[in-house]
Write a protein that holds these residues in place. Structure first.
Motif, PDB file in Angstrom:
ATOM      1  N   PRO A   1      29.714   9.997 -11.494  1.00 52.79           N
ATOM      2  CA  PRO A   1      28.859   8.851 -11.027  1.00 52.79           C
ATOM      3  C   PRO A   1      29.286   8.074  -9.809  1.00 52.79           C
ATOM      4  CG  PRO A   1      30.314   7.968 -12.783  1.00 52.79           C
ATOM      5  CD  PRO A   1      30.406   9.478 -12.843  1.00 52.79           C
ATOM      6  N   VAL A   2      30.557   8.198  -9.374  1.00 54.91           N
ATOM      7  CA  VAL A   2      31.013   7.527  -8.120  1.00 54.91           C
ATOM      8  C   VAL A   2      30.853   8.286  -6.875  1.00 54.91           C
ATOM      9  CG1 VAL A   2      33.042   6.329  -7.266  1.00 54.91           C
ATOM     10  CG2 VAL A   2      32.680   6.355  -9.545  1.00 54.91           C
ATOM     11  N   ARG A   3      30.051   7.659  -5.874  1.00 59.54           N
ATOM     12  CA  ARG A   3      29.362   8.288  -4.874  1.00 59.54           C
ATOM     13  C   ARG A   3      30.556   8.730  -4.093  1.00 59.54           C
ATOM     14  NH1 ARG A   3      25.921  11.224  -3.648  1.00 59.54           N
ATOM     15  NH2 ARG A   3      24.535   9.949  -4.836  1.00 59.54           N
ATOM     16  N   GLU A   4      31.481   8.218  -3.835  1.00 57.68           N
ATOM     17  CA  GLU A   4      32.814   8.567  -3.002  1.00 57.68           C
ATOM     18  C   GLU A   4      33.261   9.764  -3.523  1.00 57.68           C
ATOM     19  OE1 GLU A   4      32.295   5.294  -4.151  1.00 57.68           O
ATOM     20  OE2 GLU A   4      32.063   4.390  -2.375  1.00 57.68           O
ATOM     21  N   HIS A   5      33.538   9.817  -4.907  1.00 56.27           N
ATOM     22  CA  HIS A   5      33.949  11.090  -5.497  1.00 56.27           C
ATOM     23  C   HIS A   5      33.075  12.294  -5.392  1.00 56.27           C
ATOM     24  CE1 HIS A   5      36.369   8.600  -8.604  1.00 56.27           C
ATOM     25  NE2 HIS A   5      37.074   8.227  -7.159  1.00 56.27           N
ATOM     26  N   VAL A   6      31.601  12.033  -5.527  1.00 58.75           N
ATOM     27  CA  VAL A   6      30.702  13.056  -5.279  1.00 58.75           C
ATOM     28  C   VAL A   6      30.813  13.674  -3.959  1.00 58.75           C
ATOM     29  CG1 VAL A   6      28.139  13.539  -5.163  1.00 58.75           C
ATOM     30  CG2 VAL A   6      29.178  11.959  -6.973  1.00 58.75           C
ATOM     31  N   ASN A   7      30.756  12.787  -2.838  1.00 60.68           N
ATOM     32  CA  ASN A   7      31.144  13.278  -1.343  1.00 60.68           C
ATOM     33  C   ASN A   7      32.498  13.952  -1.230  1.00 60.68           C
ATOM     34  OD1 ASN A   7      28.645  11.709  -0.688  1.00 60.68           O
ATOM     35  ND2 ASN A   7      29.767   9.784  -0.163  1.00 60.68           N
ATOM     36  N   THR A   8      33.552  13.613  -2.061  1.00 59.62           N
ATOM     37  CA  THR A   8      34.706  14.579  -1.961  1.00 59.62           C
ATOM     38  C   THR A   8      34.412  15.982  -2.651  1.00 59.62           C
ATOM     39  OG1 THR A   8      36.135  12.591  -1.917  1.00 59.62           O
ATOM     40  CG2 THR A   8      37.017  14.711  -2.704  1.00 59.62           C
ATOM     41  N   ILE A   9      33.811  15.917  -3.791  1.00 60.81           N
ATOM     42  CA  ILE A   9      33.268  16.944  -4.372  1.00 60.81           C
ATOM     43  C   ILE A   9      32.378  18.074  -3.457  1.00 60.81           C
ATOM     44  CG2 ILE A   9      32.327  18.090  -6.283  1.00 60.81           C
ATOM     45  CD1 ILE A   9      33.118  15.790  -7.932  1.00 60.81           C
ATOM     46  N   LYS A  10      31.531  17.401  -3.100  1.00 58.23           N
ATOM     47  CA  LYS A  10      30.766  18.021  -1.846  1.00 58.23           C
ATOM     48  C   LYS A  10      31.261  18.762  -0.702  1.00 58.23           C
ATOM     49  CE  LYS A  10      26.338  15.884  -2.673  1.00 58.23           C
ATOM     50  NZ  LYS A  10      25.330  14.927  -1.967  1.00 58.23           N
ATOM     51  N   GLY A  11      32.287  18.001  -0.243  1.00 55.37           N
ATOM     52  CA  GLY A  11      33.360  18.516   0.803  1.00 55.37           C
ATOM     53  C   GLY A  11      33.957  19.664   0.328  1.00 55.37           C
ATOM     54  N   THR A  12      34.519  19.735  -0.924  1.00 56.59           N
ATOM     55  CA  THR A  12      35.259  20.669  -1.323  1.00 56.59           C
ATOM     56  C   THR A  12      34.651  21.987  -1.555  1.00 56.59           C
ATOM     57  OG1 THR A  12      36.933  19.181  -2.631  1.00 56.59           O
ATOM     58  CG2 THR A  12      36.795  21.430  -3.306  1.00 56.59           C
ATOM     59  N   MET A  13      33.369  21.606  -1.893  1.00 57.04           N
ATOM     60  CA  MET A  13      32.466  22.846  -2.059  1.00 57.04           C
ATOM     61  C   MET A  13      32.109  23.574  -0.846  1.00 57.04           C
ATOM     62  SD  MET A  13      29.643  21.140  -4.999  1.00 57.04           S
ATOM     63  CE  MET A  13      28.550  22.507  -4.631  1.00 57.04           C
ATOM     64  N   GLU A  14      31.988  22.672   0.122  1.00 57.30           N
ATOM     65  CA  GLU A  14      31.601  23.375   1.502  1.00 57.30           C
ATOM     66  C   GLU A  14      32.818  24.326   2.162  1.00 57.30           C
ATOM     67  OE1 GLU A  14      30.436  20.190   3.729  1.00 57.30           O
ATOM     68  OE2 GLU A  14      28.636  19.529   2.814  1.00 57.30           O
ATOM     69  N   SER A  15      34.074  23.718   1.600  1.00 55.22           N
ATOM     70  CA  SER A  15      35.235  24.120   2.405  1.00 55.22           C
ATOM     71  C   SER A  15      35.622  25.562   1.367  1.00 55.22           C
ATOM     72  CB  SER A  15      36.226  23.290   2.555  1.00 55.22           C
ATOM     73  OG  SER A  15      36.752  22.966   1.182  1.00 55.22           O
ATOM     74  N   ASN A  16      35.227  25.558   0.035  1.00 54.44           N
ATOM     75  CA  ASN A  16      35.302  26.647  -0.920  1.00 54.44           C
ATOM     76  C   ASN A  16      34.117  27.035  -1.456  1.00 54.44           C
ATOM     77  OD1 ASN A  16      38.398  26.505  -0.608  1.00 54.44           O
ATOM     78  ND2 ASN A  16      38.168  24.716  -1.227  1.00 54.44           N
ATOM     79  N   PRO A  17      33.286  27.679  -0.840  1.00 53.94           N
ATOM     80  CA  PRO A  17      31.947  28.028  -1.632  1.00 53.94           C
ATOM     81  C   PRO A  17      31.878  28.689  -2.864  1.00 53.94           C
ATOM     82  CG  PRO A  17      32.129  29.139   0.611  1.00 53.94           C
ATOM     83  CD  PRO A  17      33.373  28.150   0.428  1.00 53.94           C
ATOM     84  N   SER A  18      33.014  29.465  -2.979  1.00 55.46           N
ATOM     85  CA  SER A  18      33.174  30.226  -4.185  1.00 55.46           C
ATOM     86  C   SER A  18      32.955  29.496  -5.313  1.00 55.46           C
ATOM     87  CB  SER A  18      34.316  31.374  -4.198  1.00 55.46           C
ATOM     88  OG  SER A  18      35.235  30.461  -4.145  1.00 55.46           O
TER      89      SER A  18
END
Length: 66
Positions: free
Chosen positions: A49-66
């Motif tokens: 639910p925390v937007r800042e954490h969601v943004n961190t997760i999205k950044g990780t997904m972009e750099s590690n798409p697998s």
């Protein structure tokens, strides 16, 4: 995290063969557990639910798409 290891067994039912269950991470924080499980080849659903954490997760997904 001591519970993390190179092999994860979910369900423990040997009759399932190669079936991979989905890992659901409720309260994923910055997604480190989700990322680790996904790197082992498991499908992952993360809820945070925390937007800042969601943004961190999205950044990780972009750099590690697998």
């Amino acid at each position: 995290m001591l519970w993390m290891q190179s092999e994860v067994t979910i369900g423990g039912n040997s009759k399932l063969g190669n079936r991979r269950d989905t890992f659901v991470d409720i309260g994923a924080n910055i997604g480190s557990c989700s990322n680790h499980i996904a790197s082992l080849g498991y499908p992952v659903i993360s809820a945070e639910p925390v937007r800042e954490h969601v943004n961190t997760i999205k950044g990780t997904m972009e750099s590690n798409p697998s």
